[in-house]
Design a protein around this motif. Sequence first.
Motif, short mmCIF file in Angstrom:
data_model
loop_
_atom_site.label_atom_id
_atom_site.label_comp_id
_atom_site.label_asym_id
_atom_site.label_seq_id
_atom_site.Cartn_x
_atom_site.Cartn_y
_atom_site.Cartn_z
N TRP A 1 0.74 -4.17 4.35
CA TRP A 1 -0.37 -4.50 5.25
C TRP A 1 -0.49 -6.01 5.36
CZ3 TRP A 1 -5.12 -0.83 4.02
CH2 TRP A 1 -4.73 0.49 4.24
N SER B 1 1.24 5.29 -0.14
CA SER B 1 0.48 6.48 0.23
C SER B 1 1.35 7.71 0.00
CB SER B 1 0.05 6.41 1.70
OG SER B 1 -0.64 7.59 2.07
N ILE C 1 -2.46 0.65 -4.85
CA ILE C 1 -2.73 -0.69 -4.32
C ILE C 1 -2.69 -1.71 -5.45
CG2 ILE C 1 -4.16 0.19 -2.44
CD1 ILE C 1 -6.63 -0.63 -4.11
N LEU D 1 -3.41 6.88 -2.97
CA LEU D 1 -3.13 5.52 -2.52
C LEU D 1 -2.87 4.65 -3.75
CD1 LEU D 1 -5.70 4.66 0.31
CD2 LEU D 1 -3.33 5.38 0.53
N TYR E 1 6.67 2.13 0.25
CA TYR E 1 5.28 1.82 0.56
C TYR E 1 5.21 1.02 1.86
CZ TYR E 1 6.71 -2.53 -1.82
OH TYR E 1 7.37 -3.66 -2.20
N ALA F 1 -7.21 -5.93 3.42
CA ALA F 1 -7.70 -4.75 4.14
C ALA F 1 -8.97 -5.07 4.92
CB ALA F 1 -7.96 -3.61 3.16
N VAL G 1 0.86 -1.19 0.00
CA VAL G 1 0.00 0.00 0.00
C VAL G 1 0.90 1.24 0.00
CG1 VAL G 1 -1.83 1.27 1.16
CG2 VAL G 1 -1.80 -1.23 1.27
N PHE H 1 -5.10 -6.29 -2.03
CA PHE H 1 -5.71 -5.33 -1.12
C PHE H 1 -7.08 -5.82 -0.66
CE2 PHE H 1 -8.05 -1.50 0.05
CZ PHE H 1 -7.12 -0.82 0.83
#
Length: 962
Positions: A778, A639, A659, A657, A775, A668, A637, A664
């Motif tokens: 996640w 940002s 992705i 963003l 990045y 997420a 991810v 994702f």
Amino acid sequence: MALFVMIIRKMVNNKWLAFSLFLGMLISVALVSTMPIYSEAILSRMLVKDLETMQRNQGVYPGTVYVKATFSEDPPEKKKAANEAIDAYMKGEGARSFSLPVDLTVIQRNTRSVDSFPEVGTEADLKKKRSFRFTSLTGLGEHIRLTDGRMPSPEPVNGVYEVLVTDAGLNNLDTVLDSVFVVKSDKARIPMKFKPVGVFEKKRDDDPYFRDASLTNLANSLVIDSGLMDRDFLGLNNVPVINAEWYVVFDYSGMELRQVDDFIAADKSVKAYVNAKVGAYQSDMKTPALATIEKYLERAKQLRTLMWSLNVPVLIMLAFYMFMVANLIAERQKNEIAVLRSRGAARWQIVAAFSAEGLLLSAAAWGLGPLVGLALTKMLGASNGFLSFVSRAALPVRVTGESYAYGAAAAAVAFVMLLVPVLLATRATIVGHKQQLARRQRTPLWHKLFLDVVLVAVALYGLYAFRSRLDNLRKLGLNASDLNIDPLQFVVPALFTVGSGLLLLRLYPYVLRLIYWLGRKRWRPSAYATLIQVGRSSGQYQFLMIFLILTIATGVFSASAARTINDNTEDRIRYANGADIALSTVWISDAPPPSPGGPMAGGGAEPASGVSKPIHYLEPSYEPIATLPGVEHAAKVFSKQDAYFTAGEERGTATLLGIDTDDFGRTAWFRDGLLSHPLNEYLNLMAADTRAVLISRTLAKQKNVKEGDTIWIGWNDTSSQPFVVYGIVDYFPTFNPNPPIGSVDAGNAETLANAPMLIVGHLSRIQFQLALEPYQVWLKMKPGYSVEALYQAIEDRELSVTKLTNTEIEWNQAKNDPFLMALNGILTLGFLISILVSFTGFLLYWVLSLKGRTLQNGIMRAIGLSVRHMVGMLVLEQLLTSGVAVLIGVVVGNVASGLYVPNFQVAFNPSSLVPPFRVIFDSADYVRLYSTVGFMLLVGLGILGFMVSRTRIHQALKLGED
């Protein structure tokens, strides 16, 4: 004594009523007593935890007091007297006044800096000046170890002072141990000499003895024996002591809220004492923990306000319960009271007799209540959520004088509640009492005054006021303090519950008449008799029905409020973090070193020349992170804050963003229902075209952008590239569309002039056409994963993690917040108390009611009704009264929750409350509630049915003759 015996006998004759009244008093006193006990216990625990966090984050031991006094050119005698006085004070009264165990007291004295030269050496060395000061610290030997040399002598050896130095101090002297130096001082009658004989370091790195953990303050100090300092330097004017420092270390691990006032007062008194001895402009004092400690006085007030607010519905319910029991006592003894009045007894004499009984019960409740409150507080401390308890470290609970004061107030109110029905009963004479028995159908006072309509109107106005406040907070980006709960947030729902219950009871007789009319030609005799009984005596049941409505509605509201706040708090944390774990790693780049004091930016920095050059990054390996133990899915991810965009004639900045849509969507966290379609449908829409982007509705409205439009995106050092808008979303993981806190939209709020904007695009296209920059990764973790194993794997694989956010840890920290713990504990306690009290009140009322109708039941049996029909009548009567009350309570509780639980958004910062607040009704809570109520009704019916089946016709009729 005779009066006391008479009162005891009277209570024994009405033992169940007396016990029920005592139970209500005891619970009320205990509940009120928990407020000071709990607030002190939980805040004491949180105070210690905050101080521990301060020590860990700032590297400063918080349980210390540091005082420094500067003496300048004071005469030696005055200087010595001031030092000795402050020494005694800091070792004795001054340290004790902080009300904490003293671990150690360090006294440090420092001379002015003096110039020194080697006694022997080369010509260049003899001319090299070294500036040092003599320093002494009490108890130093127990806290250091020698890395070289030996301990110095406490007396001059052949006129030479032996000193200790740190490793840095020896380097500054530019010499070796046992080298003699001569001090050049204008005030010295004879030349002073010293020699370093030992080099020391701290024995323990975490030793609070050293105020400066790095020993930097001793780099230019010659440490001598403290006794030698006081004898040869403090009282003489050779090399004078220029200042002294007193450093007291306390054991703060057992600090409690009750000691906060003493701590603050002691800090002021110590400062005043030292100022009086040396002058305010010559002294300095530092207490690292003071800022943290002072906040807790305000937090204690907020927590008590919260506890009062949370307990308002339960206290109202308990007041109803006690009034109902007191009314039953007065009703049962109304005939006796009327007889006494007719025989000349004054009202005050009758009230005095009941007062003596009430005083006994109130005194017993006051004596035992705080102890029961202590046990309840321990239960509150184990609360980990609504109706959820965990084994955690016990709270430092204790019964305080304040808890007895709170309990005394509750007992006094309970005592007054007992006397109100008695005072009303003493107004009737024997004739009036008989007339009242013949005229049961009386209009209640609340019915005449339209109190139900008034309460509902006030509650709805309160709802309007809260909603207006919420809108202002959200639209204007205003701030609200943590759990800033207005007491009216709980009072108003209680008013709505009572008012709605009374309003429905006003309509209930008409419903009974309708039921009676619909089946008047088909009812069986038993059903007909029951409808007549309930319809003509509806006023007799109303108090019980109001009580049941209030208790059930309170239980439903407590369950909904607790679940809503807990789940919304968890949702807010998960939404803000985006996934179970988010981590950042170090990226190798060609960025030049940062300028001194300059900030790092994404692993690099701006060149010192100020000319902006593109920074090129080397992407670290992704596989070691994605395969960490416990990881179910992983996603990259990217940002970029303040990316600029152009859409037609409109320009602006937004958060970009980047992705991988598939990863994702699997990784997420996103709550269902936030978008018009599921999030994965938007991601699938994007997946078909790498140029596709999603934009926030705030961007679409502010810049008039719609689906299908082309939007050019870039940032500094990159060339803008075209993308196509495929969708517009209101929410997206980590994105807060509300105006930032502190921003005020003075114009039309609908323009969202201050609202943040978001663009979501494909990471691969952003990296290929714009730039490759660091990045986050996640991680979605498997259920029950081991945090320890994860962290150990990160260390074993030598991953250069710069930041790691663990959602589960943040949620656990939130649950340990004293306000959330209090909310969960008190709402759980209120729920359990409401169920217990409703069961007790229900059973007590119907047992006494059935006993009072023994003659009527006997007549029913005598005219031919069987036990089965009698039980059927009882069941129908229960359904028409208690059953209807429970149903109304559930309906009113749900309506009150839907209307008033959203007001708890004020407990958070509404401007940052994303995703939107939602009211939650957990089916598990309703199962508990309904099963408990069903069990209560079944047990009650079983007991009442047993009592009916045991009725003997001849005994009932004989009773009627008597």
